[in-house]
Design a protein around this motif. Structure first.
Motif, PDB file in Angstrom:
ATOM      1  N   GLU A 369       0.963  -1.246  -0.121  1.00 51.75           N
ATOM      2  CA  GLU A 369      -0.088   0.001   0.025  1.00 51.75           C
ATOM      3  C   GLU A 369       0.824   1.329   0.050  1.00 51.75           C
ATOM      4  O   GLU A 369       0.675   2.295  -0.805  1.00 51.75           O
ATOM      5  N   GLN A 392      -1.569  -9.366  -5.354  1.00 56.46           N
ATOM      6  CA  GLN A 392      -1.766  -9.108  -4.250  1.00 56.46           C
ATOM      7  C   GLN A 392      -1.278  -7.841  -3.691  1.00 56.46           C
ATOM      8  O   GLN A 392      -0.129  -7.523  -3.472  1.00 56.46           O
ATOM      9  N   TYR A 393      -2.302  -7.087  -3.410  1.00 58.11           N
ATOM     10  CA  TYR A 393      -2.235  -5.580  -2.985  1.00 58.11           C
ATOM     11  C   TYR A 393      -2.140  -5.673  -1.362  1.00 58.11           C
ATOM     12  O   TYR A 393      -3.402  -5.939  -0.980  1.00 58.11           O
ATOM     13  N   ILE A 394      -0.924  -5.451  -0.608  1.00 60.63           N
ATOM     14  CA  ILE A 394      -1.001  -5.761   0.717  1.00 60.63           C
ATOM     15  C   ILE A 394      -1.198  -4.414   1.537  1.00 60.63           C
ATOM     16  O   ILE A 394      -0.190  -3.405   1.335  1.00 60.63           O
ATOM     17  N   ARG A 411       1.093 -12.211   7.605  1.00 61.08           N
ATOM     18  CA  ARG A 411       0.286 -11.877   6.634  1.00 61.08           C
ATOM     19  C   ARG A 411       0.936 -12.111   5.163  1.00 61.08           C
ATOM     20  O   ARG A 411       0.356 -12.761   4.272  1.00 61.08           O
ATOM     21  N   VAL A 415       0.016 -15.093   2.209  1.00 63.49           N
ATOM     22  CA  VAL A 415      -0.022 -14.719   0.771  1.00 63.49           C
ATOM     23  C   VAL A 415       0.824 -15.485   0.101  1.00 63.49           C
ATOM     24  O   VAL A 415       0.684 -16.201  -1.095  1.00 63.49           O
ATOM     25  N   PRO A 426      -5.525 -15.170   0.137  1.00 61.59           N
ATOM     26  CA  PRO A 426      -6.147 -14.769   1.427  1.00 61.59           C
ATOM     27  C   PRO A 426      -6.437 -13.247   0.893  1.00 61.59           C
ATOM     28  O   PRO A 426      -7.228 -12.525   1.832  1.00 61.59           O
ATOM     29  N   LEU A 427      -6.024 -12.452  -0.172  1.00 64.31           N
ATOM     30  CA  LEU A 427      -6.370 -11.350  -0.525  1.00 64.31           C
ATOM     31  C   LEU A 427      -7.217 -11.408  -1.826  1.00 64.31           C
ATOM     32  O   LEU A 427      -6.883 -12.161  -2.843  1.00 64.31           O
ATOM     33  N   ASN A 429      -7.482 -10.654  -5.761  1.00 64.58           N
ATOM     34  CA  ASN A 429      -6.884 -10.468  -6.919  1.00 64.58           C
ATOM     35  C   ASN A 429      -6.790  -9.101  -7.504  1.00 64.58           C
ATOM     36  O   ASN A 429      -7.630  -8.927  -8.098  1.00 64.58           O
ATOM     37  N   TYR A 430      -5.918  -8.279  -6.994  1.00 60.70           N
ATOM     38  CA  TYR A 430      -6.237  -6.678  -7.176  1.00 60.70           C
ATOM     39  C   TYR A 430      -4.846  -6.151  -7.193  1.00 60.70           C
ATOM     40  O   TYR A 430      -3.943  -6.403  -6.521  1.00 60.70           O
TER      41      TYR A 430
END
Length: 444
Positions: A369, A392-394, A411, A415, A426-427, A429-430
């Protein structure tokens, strides 16, 4: 005008002229350092400056009586003393490797490329299921040691059943130096292939972080190297080639750069010799192979505090006052000249996009981020590599995503392990390929 005032005016004028003469000689010295590329540890520039100053002092004093003839030499002596500090090493000029780490043994592997690299192995440390494919970590830098913080993250992966290997790229950490002209991004890719061959365990899963992500991306674009890779994770990559390196764009959310307290500890840039060397190198006025300081001396001199706000830029703004210590002073190692050299070879390289479009190795991209990397660098990989299966955008982390704060390590590990085991992410797909334009437009 009173006599005392006239004397003060004359004294002030002479003092200013003397200071101007000193400053001029120092500027001449720095210009000669750049022109001679620091030849002879700076002595060529120093002797030329001293000779020029001496000739001018003799010329200025030619009509004066004998004691007064010495006055013009005072600025020359002062300038000579100041500039001489740039020519005198204050650290060992032979490579001084960091001491051994107390929690993992260091192996030295000779690769087929001629590189001799420091290798670390964390066998699976849990009694449960073990992942059958070896896991390799490519650190960032590009030419630096693996930080203690990264070692802790690798230990976490080993505790989750992974057979973890990491090596410090040639010239970094406990690895041996190369000749300066051998530090290239293509050499880094060849070293990776040679390392996997030396490991001799078949295909490997690889996590490439930052500069290591660049090496991994280029490996995916090389069919001969890509056949050695089982799955690839590219985390917070730098630019993959020359065209990408020249892309300008925005970064992630605000980082702690400019907000965090200045790093504690000694700085080589407070020493005239290294302030001049590193400063002129960064400006492109000295080559990485400069004669001013040798590669080994530069490595020995550079400290973690010299990175300054670069470390803070790897954390979110809200973390500015709790940035953890990433490394110990004893373990820290960074090669500024070799790193600049590798980065320059990336900038000078042609596009790898046509080759990357042929990649078939399953891959995942991880971006933070509060990333300090230009977003278009990762977007270019996503756009050109058809084998990227996940993005994966963390949230809540900066460039150094596994930083030991809160649950960030867990976290990041979740991923990574989900992708390696082909389990649901876990997040979200972005961003997807279709979402790239909107993602960039919204300055996410």
């Amino acid at each position: 005008m009173p006599t005392s005032v006239l004397r003060l005016v004359r004294f002030t004028g002479r003092l200013l002229l003397a200071l101007a003469a000193v400053a001029t000689l120092v500027v001449v010295f720095l210009a000669l350092i750049a022109l001679t590329d620091g030849a002879g540890s700076g002595l060529a520039a120093w002797l030329t400056t001293l000779g020029t100053g001496t000739v001018l002092a003799l010329w200025r004093g030619r009509h004066r009586t004998w004691p007064a003839r010495l006055v013009p030499f005072l600025p020359v002596v002062i300038a000579a003393a100041l500039t001489a500090t740039v020519c005198i090493p204050t650290v060992p000029t032979a490579r001084r490797h960091p001491p051994a780490l107390p929690f993992v043994s260091t192996q030295q592997w000779n690769l087929a490329t001629g590189s001799r690299v420091a290798v670390y192995h964390y066998p699976p440390a849990n009694p449960g299921p073990r992942h059958p494919v070896p896991f390799v970590y490519l650190h960032g830098g590009p030419v630096r040691g693996i930080s203690v913080q990264d070692h802790r993250f690798l230990q976490l992966l080993a505790r989750q059943g992974y057979d973890v290997y990491a090596y410090e790229q040639a010239g970094g950490g406990r690895s041996d130096l190369l000749a300066m002209d051998q530090y290239t991004i293509s050499r880094s890719v060849r070293d990776l292939a040679a390392f996997v061959d030396r490991l001799d365990k078949g295909e490997v899963d690889i996590l490439g972080f930052s500069g290591g992500g660049v090496v991994l991306t280029r490996a995916l674009a090389d069919p001969g190297v890509a056949t050695r890779l089982h799955r690839a994770i590219i985390a917070e990559p730098g630019p993959m080639d020359g065209p990408t390196a020249h892309i300008t764009g925005h970064k992630g959310r605000a980082s702690a750069r400019g907000l965090a307290p200045a790093p504690a500890g000694p700085r080589s840039t407070h020493v005239p010799r290294y302030a001049v060397a590193f400063g002129l190198m960064r400006l492109g006025l000295l080559t990485p192979d400069t004669g001013l300081i040798g590669q080994a001396e530069g490595d020995n001199a550079f400290t973690a505090a010299d990175l300054g706000s670069d470390t803070a830029s790897a954390y979110c703004a809200r973390e500015a006052h709790r940035i953890p210590a990433e490394d110990t002073a004893q373990n820290f190692s960074f090669s500024p000249a070799a790193s600049l050299r590798v980065q320059q070879t990336v900038k000078d390289s042609p596009s790898i996009a046509p080759l990357l479009r042929q990649s078939r190795t399953p891959a995942m991209l991880m971006i933070a981020e509060c990333s300090s990397q230009v977003r278009q660098w990762a977007a270019a990989i996503l756009a050109h590599d058809p084998a990227v299966q996940r993005m994966q955008y963390i949230p809540g982390v900066g460039h150094h995503m596994w930083n030991g704060l809160d649950d960030n390590n867990d976290r990041a590990a979740a991923v990574i392990t989900a992708f390696l085991q082909d389990k649901p992410a876990p997040l979200p797909n972005y961003p997807t390929r279709d979402e790239i334009p909107t993602f960039l437009r919204d300055h996410k």
